[in-house]
Design an enzyme around this catalytic site. Structure first.
Site, PDB file in Angstrom:
ATOM      1  N   SER A  58      40.751 -28.370  15.023  1.00 18.50           N
ATOM      2  CA  SER A  58      40.940 -29.954  15.098  1.00 18.50           C
ATOM      3  C   SER A  58      42.296 -30.199  15.873  1.00 18.50           C
ATOM      4  O   SER A  58      42.534 -31.263  16.366  1.00 18.50           O
ATOM      5  CB  SER A  58      40.941 -30.504  13.582  1.00 18.50           C
ATOM      6  OG  SER A  58      41.876 -30.023  12.965  1.00 18.50           O
ATOM      7  N   LYS A  59      43.362 -29.276  15.656  1.00 13.62           N
ATOM      8  CA  LYS A  59      44.435 -29.548  16.098  1.00 13.62           C
ATOM      9  C   LYS A  59      44.626 -29.482  17.947  1.00 13.62           C
ATOM     10  O   LYS A  59      45.741 -30.104  18.380  1.00 13.62           O
ATOM     11  CB  LYS A  59      45.391 -28.111  15.933  1.00 13.62           C
ATOM     12  CG  LYS A  59      45.652 -28.250  14.344  1.00 13.62           C
ATOM     13  CD  LYS A  59      46.411 -29.423  13.936  1.00 13.62           C
ATOM     14  CE  LYS A  59      46.682 -29.317  12.223  1.00 13.62           C
ATOM     15  NZ  LYS A  59      47.128 -30.475  11.591  1.00 13.62           N
ATOM     16  N   ASP A  60      43.630 -29.191  18.345  1.00 13.87           N
ATOM     17  CA  ASP A  60      43.398 -29.601  20.050  1.00 13.87           C
ATOM     18  C   ASP A  60      43.846 -30.942  20.314  1.00 13.87           C
ATOM     19  O   ASP A  60      44.276 -31.402  21.334  1.00 13.87           O
ATOM     20  CB  ASP A  60      42.166 -29.123  20.470  1.00 13.87           C
ATOM     21  CG  ASP A  60      42.072 -27.503  20.598  1.00 13.87           C
ATOM     22  OD1 ASP A  60      42.960 -26.719  20.244  1.00 13.87           O
ATOM     23  OD2 ASP A  60      41.008 -27.058  21.222  1.00 13.87           O
ATOM     24  N   THR A  90      47.992 -25.666  15.081  1.00 12.06           N
ATOM     25  CA  THR A  90      48.618 -26.472  16.014  1.00 12.06           C
ATOM     26  C   THR A  90      49.314 -25.734  17.420  1.00 12.06           C
ATOM     27  O   THR A  90      49.278 -26.211  18.261  1.00 12.06           O
ATOM     28  CB  THR A  90      49.584 -27.179  15.340  1.00 12.06           C
ATOM     29  OG1 THR A  90      48.796 -28.085  14.322  1.00 12.06           O
ATOM     30  CG2 THR A  90      50.294 -28.196  16.302  1.00 12.06           C
TER      31      THR A  90
END
Length: 347
Positions: A47-49, A79
């Site tokens: 999800s850090k994209d 991240t």
């Protein structure tokens, strides 16, 4: 007339629009309907994209990032990978301060993506000069032409999920979501997504998942930072020994805590029941669902969405290693989910 080639201009165009997958076997006997937002489908496998793209492109729009700039960040691994990936495509240098709690797999991946990596001791206070927070700040001061992403205290962390994850979940559920359950580390994912969902329907219940050894749950309940809550734990990217301003505690209805051991076993169970090779924090959020179901949190018509934040490949030397599980004492209390033995045929 020639057919037009259907290709993306770069891997960055694949960020977001991850699938929502119904959970079937692992939730058998649960009350309600359960769906996982599988963030491993992002090109950087987490999800850090979303926040890496959003924060970096916002810095470009403001003229803060220019050719030859260096991006510095504090990260538990995911991240950092996303920032390194975006930096490669956009032509920036990348320096990362990483917690020693991060798996060797994550650290090796960061190096493979061209990042300069500083591994910092995990079990020191946030204001210790050796902590990954303070090391990142020092590197920023010492590196001319650098920017410090500072995801824990950057409101753009929340905004990235308010603009993408929240709307995607609302659209994918046709507005029928009743509960949103997510792990809370920096708090960006849960806060930004929750803010959007509650704007569409204030009755959506938002539940944060915290770790034993973290201060977040007690702070949410009392608004007091209690250092006595802090002790070492193993789950990466979940919980905190400080209060991130990227967490909007007002949009979270309650927190629930999970253990290292149960979360690890549940991650392995997700793989063996749903065929989703998920990471440690996915195991944590699924473990929270189990506990919430036992507490009769959900009704038969409820539609519960959880975030599976990253991919299991980043935990091969940890959660998916029998040796690591044994070294932590996790097999002493629960023998469920052991990886199948490999059988070698003699040459």
């Amino acid at each position: 007339m020639e057919n037009k080639i259907k290709a993306y201009n770069s891997i960055l165009e694949l960020v977001g629009n991850t699938p929502l997958v119904k959970l079937n076997r692992i939730t058998k006997g649960f009350t309600g309907n359960f769906y996982a937002k599988v963030e491993a489908f992002n090109p950087g496998h987490s999800s850090k994209d979303r926040i890496a793209m959003h924060i970096i492109e916002e810095a470009e729009r403001k003229g803060i990032l220019t050719e030859g700039s260096t991006i510095i960040e504090t990260t538990s691994g995911n991240t950092g990978f996303s920032i390194a990936m975006v930096s490669i495509i956009k032509g920036y240098k990348c320096i990362l301060a990483v917690s020693s709690k991060s798996s060797k797999d994550k650290i090796d991946m960061l190096r493979s993506m061209g990042a300069t990596v500083y591994v910092c001791p995990a079990h020191v206070s946030a204001d210790d000069p050796r902590s990954y927070y303070e090391v990142a700040k020092r590197l920023h001061r010492e590196t001319s032409g650098s920017i410090y992403i500072n995801q824990y205290f950057n409101e753009l962390n929340m905004h990235a999920h308010y603009e993408s994850t929240g709307p995607e979940i609302w659209e994918q559920t046709g507005g029928q979501i009743t509960h949103f359950v997510a792990c809370s580390g920096t708090g960006g994912t849960i806060s930004g997504t929750a803010k959007y969902l509650k704007e569409q329907n204030p009755d959506v219940k938002v539940i944060g998942v915290d770790a034993f050894g973290s201060v977040l749950k007690k702070y949410h309940e009392t608004r007091e930072f209690d250092v006595n809550e802090i002790y070492p734990y193993r789950i990466e990217g979940l919980g905190k020994n400080l209060i991130p301003s990227a967490t909007d505690f007002d949009v979270i209805d309650k927190f629930i805590k999970v253990t290292d051991s149960e979360s690890a076993h549940t991650a392995r169970e997700i793989a063996k029941t749903e065929g989703i090779f998920a990471g440690y924090t996915s195991g944590a959020v699924m473990q929270a669902l189990k506990q919430l179901n036992e507490e009769n949190e959900f009704g038969p018509d409820d539609n519960v969405v959880v975030i599976f934040p990253d991919h299991g490949s980043r935990y091969m030397s940890k959660v998916y290693s029998d040796q690591w599980m044994e070294d932590q004492g996790f097999f002493d209390t629960k023998e469920v989910g052991e990886i199948q033995k490999v059988q070698y045929i003699k040459e």
